[in-house]
Scaffold this active site. Structure first.
Site, PDB file in Angstrom:
ATOM      1  CB  SER A  13      -3.196   9.165  14.130  1.00 51.97           C
ATOM      2  OG  SER A  13      -3.858  10.372  13.821  1.00 51.97           O
TER       3      SER A  13
ATOM      4  CD  GLU B 271      -5.399   0.328   6.455  1.00 46.65           C
ATOM      5  OE1 GLU B 271      -4.277   0.154   6.940  1.00 46.65           O
ATOM      6  OE2 GLU B 271      -5.681   1.267   5.703  1.00 46.65           O
TER       7      GLU B 271
ATOM      8  CD  GLN C 136      -2.639   1.136   2.653  1.00 50.45           C
ATOM      9  OE1 GLN C 136      -2.194   0.598   3.656  1.00 50.45           O
ATOM     10  NE2 GLN C 136      -3.830   1.693   2.625  1.00 50.45           N
ATOM     11  N   GLY C 137       0.776   2.050  -1.053  1.00 49.89           N
ATOM     12  CA  GLY C 137       1.557   3.277  -1.156  1.00 49.89           C
ATOM     13  C   GLY C 137       0.729   4.494  -0.781  1.00 49.89           C
ATOM     14  CE1 TYR C 138      -3.871   4.090  -0.586  1.00 55.71           C
ATOM     15  CE2 TYR C 138      -5.052   4.727   1.382  1.00 55.71           C
ATOM     16  CZ  TYR C 138      -5.059   4.227   0.102  1.00 55.71           C
ATOM     17  OH  TYR C 138      -6.248   3.873  -0.476  1.00 55.71           O
TER      18      TYR C 138
END
Length: 393
Positions: A375, A244, A126-128
């Site tokens: 977060s 997710e 996952q490229g976040y």
């Protein structure tokens, strides 16, 4: 908690329980109970075994290989998997990307990628997150500039789980810098063997290498790899994150973890008697069980919504916040019960003992649970907006 399942669901529960008992390898059980990191081959072989049974992509529609279960059956399946000390496996393709492609992908993208995800032939990362952006995905700076039939990518992604094992990445990129920040983001699928991609390891506090930083330098990606419309990436990202965050809550695994803690407290002795008889420890375990019960009831509410066909919404932020707090509580109790047996790194790198071997590394890494996937502060903002919107109505 005794849940009043229907007779049909009870029969399904017995079927699933018997299958896990017969088919979960002993070595996988050991690693799951002790918290040892699974290796790539562990995950691939286990997911292929589940797929052969037709039980890997439990949340996908039947036309794409899902078993057609109700939300209650999916919940029962996860309970029995965790109770059998069977691993979750890797969620990137199955839990995150799969539902995105079902909802937003072209027929060609679905035909190309979904079967390969099921067979574990493609490994997705996952490229976040990006350096300096924290949990603010809208601040991403990785650019994708159109050039004929391709995009040219430049930028960097960080905390990229298992990128060193991955064959592909689903990635958020900036295709426009005008207007609102969120409106210039797009969702791309990238093969990890393309020229200009460099993966550098990040060894985390648990001593393991599962995180990475990925550098993208003039990487060419076909424009056909765009999912949805250009500039639709923010909406797709939010859709993905609800799946997710719901999975991060980890109710079933928390229940199994708590059961293991009760067993461990019965084994360990303090002052000549089982630790489970110590009043302070019994109070801590009881409080953890109450917190977990509240989390499970919240999960039931989400299940009730999904049973009507509704996708997880802002409630997933509540599940994520509550679930990761429970996970951290359980990991703290893990270390407290293990005491000196949890001492993680002996001379020569030898870990602790038996079921306590990875208690300290697991505790250390669980400090990040309230950060990854968005977060706690981000989740509380999401919930506040939902409550304000409800109040306005």
């Amino acid at each position: 908690m005794d849940i009043d399942f229907s007779p049909e669901d009870r029969a399904f529960q017995q079927e699933v329980r018997a299958w896990f008992k017969a088919h979960t390898p002993a070595e996988l059980k050991r690693k799951t109970v002790t918290g040892e990191m699974l290796q790539k081959d562990d995950i691939v072989q286990w997911q292929r075994r589940l797929d052969t049974q037709g039980w890997l992509v439990t949340g996908w529609p039947k036309e794409h290989g899902g078993p057609g279960w109700t939300p209650t059956q999916r919940y029962i399946f996860d309970l029995e998997r965790a109770a059998a000390s069977a691993p979750v496996g890797l969620s990137m393709g199955v839990i995150m990307l799969g539902p995105v492609l079902v909802a937003f992908g072209t027929p060609e993208q679905k035909a190309q990628y979904l079967p390969r995800i099921r067979r574990c032939e493609d490994w997705w990362c996952q490229g976040y997150s990006e350096p300096g952006a924290g949990s603010d995905l809208a601040s991403l700076k990785t650019t994708a500039v159109a050039d004929g039939d391709d995009y040219i990518l430049n930028g960097s992604k960080i905390w990229t789980t298992y990128a060193h094992w991955a064959t592909h990445m689903f990635c958020l990129v900036r295709t426009s810098s005008t207007g609102k920040k969120q409106e210039g983001i797009s969702f791309l699928l990238i093969e990890m063997d393309r020229a200009g991609i460099e993966v550098k390891p990040i060894v985390s506090i648990d001593g393991e290498h599962h995180l990475n930083q990925v550098f993208l330098t003039d990487v060419r990606v076909p424009r056909k790899n765009l999912v949805g419309r250009e500039g639709q990436g923010w909406d797709i990202a939010k859709y993905l994150l609800t799946h997710e965050r719901t999975s991060i809550a980890g109710v079933a695994d928390c229940k199994a973890h708590l059961a293991n803690l009760y067993t461990a407290a019965g084994e360990r002795r303090s002052g000549g008697r089982p630790l489970a008889e110590d009043g302070a420890m019994r109070l801590k375990l009881a409080r953890a069980e109450i917190e977990l019960m509240a989390l499970e009831y919240t999960n039931f509410r989400v299940l009730a919504d999904t049973a009507t066909g509704k996708a997880p919404g802002p409630e997933s932020s509540l599940l994520k916040t509550m679930g990761t707090a429970v996970q951290q509580t359980l990991s703290e109790l893990d270390v407290e019960i293990a005491a000196e047996m949890a001492w993680p790194w002996h001379e020569g790198g030898e870990l602790g003992h038996g079921r306590y071997a990875h208690a300290m590394p697991r505790y250390c890494f669980s400090r990040a649970a309230t950060i990854y996937g968005g977060s706690d502060e981000v989740q509380k903002n999401v919930l506040a907006k939902m409550l304000l919107a409800g109040g306005a109505r």
